[in-house]
Design a protein around this motif. Structure first.
Motif, PDB file in Angstrom:
ATOM      1  N   VAL A 159      38.107  25.918  44.103  1.00 52.80           N
ATOM      2  CA  VAL A 159      36.972  26.846  44.044  1.00 52.80           C
ATOM      3  C   VAL A 159      36.219  26.932  45.365  1.00 52.80           C
ATOM      4  CG1 VAL A 159      36.724  26.652  41.553  1.00 52.80           C
ATOM      5  CG2 VAL A 159      35.370  25.132  42.985  1.00 52.80           C
ATOM      6  N   GLY A 160      36.934  27.024  46.466  1.00 49.45           N
ATOM      7  CA  GLY A 160      36.285  27.125  47.763  1.00 49.45           C
ATOM      8  C   GLY A 160      36.112  28.559  48.233  1.00 49.45           C
ATOM      9  N   PRO A 161      34.973  28.896  48.859  1.00 49.02           N
ATOM     10  CA  PRO A 161      34.821  30.214  49.491  1.00 49.02           C
ATOM     11  C   PRO A 161      35.810  30.346  50.640  1.00 49.02           C
ATOM     12  CG  PRO A 161      32.697  29.085  49.279  1.00 49.02           C
ATOM     13  CD  PRO A 161      33.768  28.076  48.977  1.00 49.02           C
ATOM     14  N   THR A 162      36.368  31.530  50.804  1.00 51.30           N
ATOM     15  CA  THR A 162      37.359  31.744  51.857  1.00 51.30           C
ATOM     16  C   THR A 162      37.030  32.909  52.776  1.00 51.30           C
ATOM     17  OG1 THR A 162      38.714  33.230  50.493  1.00 51.30           O
ATOM     18  CG2 THR A 162      39.198  30.857  50.354  1.00 51.30           C
ATOM     19  N   ASN A 163      36.233  33.888  52.296  1.00 48.87           N
ATOM     20  CA  ASN A 163      36.032  35.112  53.077  1.00 48.87           C
ATOM     21  C   ASN A 163      34.624  35.660  52.858  1.00 48.87           C
ATOM     22  OD1 ASN A 163      36.242  37.491  54.477  1.00 48.87           O
ATOM     23  ND2 ASN A 163      37.628  38.480  53.031  1.00 48.87           N
ATOM     24  N   THR A 175      33.298  38.075  54.427  1.00 50.91           N
ATOM     25  CA  THR A 175      33.227  39.526  54.585  1.00 50.91           C
ATOM     26  C   THR A 175      33.733  40.247  53.334  1.00 50.91           C
ATOM     27  OG1 THR A 175      35.432  39.731  55.592  1.00 50.91           O
ATOM     28  CG2 THR A 175      33.569  39.297  57.073  1.00 50.91           C
ATOM     29  N   ASP A 176      34.051  39.509  52.310  1.00 55.57           N
ATOM     30  CA  ASP A 176      34.482  40.074  51.037  1.00 55.57           C
ATOM     31  C   ASP A 176      33.370  40.975  50.485  1.00 55.57           C
ATOM     32  OD1 ASP A 176      35.332  40.603  48.430  1.00 55.57           O
ATOM     33  OD2 ASP A 176      35.837  38.510  47.981  1.00 55.57           O
ATOM     34  N   PRO A 177      33.684  42.238  50.118  1.00 58.18           N
ATOM     35  CA  PRO A 177      32.657  43.102  49.512  1.00 58.18           C
ATOM     36  C   PRO A 177      31.998  42.478  48.289  1.00 58.18           C
ATOM     37  CG  PRO A 177      34.583  44.384  50.109  1.00 58.18           C
ATOM     38  CD  PRO A 177      34.954  42.943  50.330  1.00 58.18           C
ATOM     39  N   ALA A 178      32.708  41.574  47.598  1.00 65.65           N
ATOM     40  CA  ALA A 178      32.104  40.906  46.443  1.00 65.65           C
ATOM     41  C   ALA A 178      30.875  40.108  46.850  1.00 65.65           C
ATOM     42  CB  ALA A 178      33.134  39.984  45.781  1.00 65.65           C
ATOM     43  N   TYR A 179      30.807  39.677  48.116  1.00 62.97           N
ATOM     44  CA  TYR A 179      29.608  39.032  48.639  1.00 62.97           C
ATOM     45  C   TYR A 179      28.667  40.039  49.291  1.00 62.97           C
ATOM     46  CZ  TYR A 179      31.275  34.241  47.953  1.00 62.97           C
ATOM     47  OH  TYR A 179      31.690  33.055  47.406  1.00 62.97           O
ATOM     48  N   LEU A 180      29.191  40.818  50.214  1.00 66.04           N
ATOM     49  CA  LEU A 180      28.340  41.679  51.031  1.00 66.04           C
ATOM     50  C   LEU A 180      27.693  42.803  50.240  1.00 66.04           C
ATOM     51  CD1 LEU A 180      30.471  41.988  54.300  1.00 66.04           C
ATOM     52  CD2 LEU A 180      28.595  40.417  53.777  1.00 66.04           C
ATOM     53  N   GLU A 181      28.327  43.225  49.150  1.00 67.92           N
ATOM     54  CA  GLU A 181      27.802  44.355  48.374  1.00 67.92           C
ATOM     55  C   GLU A 181      27.323  43.918  46.996  1.00 67.92           C
ATOM     56  OE1 GLU A 181      30.884  47.278  48.287  1.00 67.92           O
ATOM     57  OE2 GLU A 181      31.110  47.298  50.485  1.00 67.92           O
ATOM     58  N   PRO A 188      50.840  24.083  54.659  1.00 66.95           N
ATOM     59  CA  PRO A 188      50.963  24.455  53.246  1.00 66.95           C
ATOM     60  C   PRO A 188      49.626  24.309  52.531  1.00 66.95           C
ATOM     61  CG  PRO A 188      52.857  23.157  53.913  1.00 66.95           C
ATOM     62  CD  PRO A 188      51.898  23.134  55.075  1.00 66.95           C
ATOM     63  N   THR A 189      49.333  25.287  51.676  1.00 66.55           N
ATOM     64  CA  THR A 189      48.004  25.391  51.062  1.00 66.55           C
ATOM     65  C   THR A 189      48.134  25.591  49.562  1.00 66.55           C
ATOM     66  OG1 THR A 189      47.122  26.399  53.093  1.00 66.55           O
ATOM     67  CG2 THR A 189      45.841  26.677  51.061  1.00 66.55           C
ATOM     68  N   ILE A 190      47.337  24.846  48.804  1.00 69.87           N
ATOM     69  CA  ILE A 190      47.304  25.014  47.350  1.00 69.87           C
ATOM     70  C   ILE A 190      45.885  25.379  46.935  1.00 69.87           C
ATOM     71  CG2 ILE A 190      46.990  22.518  46.941  1.00 69.87           C
ATOM     72  CD1 ILE A 190      48.689  22.938  44.357  1.00 69.87           C
ATOM     73  N   LEU A 191      45.766  26.400  46.074  1.00 67.82           N
ATOM     74  CA  LEU A 191      44.475  26.980  45.710  1.00 67.82           C
ATOM     75  C   LEU A 191      44.288  26.956  44.195  1.00 67.82           C
ATOM     76  CD1 LEU A 191      44.941  30.216  47.870  1.00 67.82           C
ATOM     77  CD2 LEU A 191      43.632  28.194  48.567  1.00 67.82           C
ATOM     78  N   PHE A 192      43.063  26.601  43.767  1.00 68.33           N
ATOM     79  CA  PHE A 192      42.696  26.619  42.350  1.00 68.33           C
ATOM     80  C   PHE A 192      41.358  27.347  42.195  1.00 68.33           C
ATOM     81  CE2 PHE A 192      45.197  22.746  43.006  1.00 68.33           C
ATOM     82  CZ  PHE A 192      46.144  22.838  41.985  1.00 68.33           C
ATOM     83  N   TYR A 193      41.323  28.326  41.264  1.00 71.69           N
ATOM     84  CA  TYR A 193      40.097  29.104  41.056  1.00 71.69           C
ATOM     85  C   TYR A 193      39.878  29.397  39.578  1.00 71.69           C
ATOM     86  CZ  TYR A 193      39.730  29.568  46.064  1.00 71.69           C
ATOM     87  OH  TYR A 193      39.589  29.273  47.396  1.00 71.69           O
ATOM     88  N   GLY A 194      38.613  29.653  39.233  1.00 72.89           N
ATOM     89  CA  GLY A 194      38.241  29.997  37.870  1.00 72.89           C
ATOM     90  C   GLY A 194      37.879  31.464  37.755  1.00 72.89           C
ATOM     91  N   GLY A 195      38.410  32.125  36.746  1.00 70.91           N
ATOM     92  CA  GLY A 195      38.181  33.552  36.592  1.00 70.91           C
ATOM     93  C   GLY A 195      36.769  33.922  36.182  1.00 70.91           C
ATOM     94  N   GLN A 196      35.981  32.947  35.703  1.00 67.43           N
ATOM     95  CA  GLN A 196      34.610  33.210  35.275  1.00 67.43           C
ATOM     96  C   GLN A 196      33.599  32.483  36.168  1.00 67.43           C
ATOM     97  OE1 GLN A 196      34.194  35.456  32.815  1.00 67.43           O
ATOM     98  NE2 GLN A 196      36.439  35.579  32.772  1.00 67.43           N
ATOM     99  N   ASP A 197      33.998  32.178  37.384  1.00 68.96           N
ATOM    100  CA  ASP A 197      33.136  31.439  38.310  1.00 68.96           C
ATOM    101  C   ASP A 197      31.951  32.312  38.723  1.00 68.96           C
ATOM    102  OD1 ASP A 197      32.014  29.998  40.467  1.00 68.96           O
ATOM    103  OD2 ASP A 197      33.960  29.176  41.017  1.00 68.96           O
ATOM    104  N   PRO A 198      30.702  31.869  38.486  1.00 71.24           N
ATOM    105  CA  PRO A 198      29.542  32.680  38.851  1.00 71.24           C
ATOM    106  C   PRO A 198      29.235  32.659  40.345  1.00 71.24           C
ATOM    107  CG  PRO A 198      28.810  30.588  37.956  1.00 71.24           C
ATOM    108  CD  PRO A 198      30.311  30.613  37.806  1.00 71.24           C
ATOM    109  N   GLN A 256      38.029  35.728  46.192  1.00 70.46           N
ATOM    110  CA  GLN A 256      38.078  34.687  47.217  1.00 70.46           C
ATOM    111  C   GLN A 256      39.406  33.926  47.157  1.00 70.46           C
ATOM    112  OE1 GLN A 256      35.246  33.732  49.622  1.00 70.46           O
ATOM    113  NE2 GLN A 256      35.313  35.906  49.140  1.00 70.46           N
ATOM    114  N   GLY A 257      39.938  33.788  45.959  1.00 67.64           N
ATOM    115  CA  GLY A 257      41.227  33.140  45.796  1.00 67.64           C
ATOM    116  C   GLY A 257      42.390  34.091  45.999  1.00 67.64           C
TER     117      GLY A 257
END
Length: 287
Positions: A175-179, A181-187, A224-234, A240-241
């Protein structure tokens, strides 16, 4: 404010048997720690600040090929503690006993101290310390990172942009932020998301937001990178994932991505078991 920040504290509780370790050093300490014995040392200082400490767990029968997993806690860059990563630490010690573990604290951001580059500099200091003490500890200089939330962001950013000696063989983001500039943040119109952006994205220029975004710093030479995210993360939009996953695929970087559609900013139960099984396999394969 503190209530919002506390949401970032993602604690993984894993019940395992914790093995003990000891050190039989003399008054002045040995020239080299006995590699046949496990060694545990808490709050090793790597700087002048009280937060610049880490815990070290060295396995018995280690060699110059023994690799190290660094754990980086979350907390919105302003709170949190290495104890939040004890679940990971205990799981690795019990189930992957051939690895060394370093569980780090770093200086926390406040109104006078911005998180970047301060916290990246702290990770560099820890890595430099391990390299300088490589012979004393009897370990290799090969590293893996496991980070949660803000710690996942720092783990990705350091591994992608600051690993000048190419020591990192794998990195994990939970659940780490990655971007930024993502419109999900900026807008966004969500005060939780805006607070996250305000905490780290102090400079709102596109140049700065890209500089502190793993998504924009990753290259074809990334580990090599492994990513874990939650679909309902507030706090961490799904994009981001998924955007990070797609960028890794575009660069042909070995990666795995897991989205738990009904989970938020952390999880327990069967999904936690799934995470640990996948993470263990990834570490053992790539680190």
């Amino acid at each position: 404010m503190n209530h919002l920040k506390s949401i970032f504290l993602f604690f993984l509780s894993i019940s395992v048997v914790v093995s003990c370790s000891s050190d039989d050093s003399g008054d002045n300490g040995p020239m080299v720690l006995n590699p046949l014995e496990a060694h545990e040392q808490l709050n090793i200082s790597y700087g002048e600040d009280n937060d610049q400490v880490f815990d070290l767990y060295l396995p018995a029968n280690r060699t110059v090929a023994t690799k190290t997993v660094l754990l980086v806690h979350g907390g919105g860059w302003t709170t949190g503690d290495k104890s939040d990563m004890n679940g990971f630490k205990e799981y690795i010690k019990e189930n992957m006993p051939d690895y060394a573990v370093v569980n780090i604290n770093y200086r926390l951001a406040d109104e006078e101290n911005q998180p970047y580059p301060m916290q990246i500099d702290d990770i560099t200091s820890v890595v430099n310390h391990l390299q300088e003490q490589q012979d004393y500890y009897t370990i290799s200089n090969t590293l893996g990172f496991v980070g949660v939330s803000a710690g996942a962001h720092l783990s990705l950013l350091w591994s992608y942009a600051f690993d000048v000696n190419h020591q990192v063989n794998m990195v994990c983001s939970v659940v780490g932020p990655t971007n930024f500039t993502d419109p999900a943040y900026l807008e966004n119109n969500n005060p939780l998301l805006q607070e996250l952006l305000d905490t780290f994205g102090i400079d709102t220029t596109t140049e700065f937001l890209e500089e502190v975004s793993p998504y924009h710093r990753v290259s074809a030479s990334a580990p090599p990178t492994i990513l874990f995210y939650g679909g309902q993360d507030p706090l961490i939009p799904t994009t981001q994932g998924t955007m990070m996953r797609d960028k890794l695929a575009e660069l042909n970087i070995t990666h795995e991505f897991t989205l738990y559609p009904n989970e938020g900013h952390g999880w327990l139960g069967l999904n936690l078991l799934d995470t640990t099984i996948k993470l263990q396999a990834f570490i053992e394969t790539h680190l």
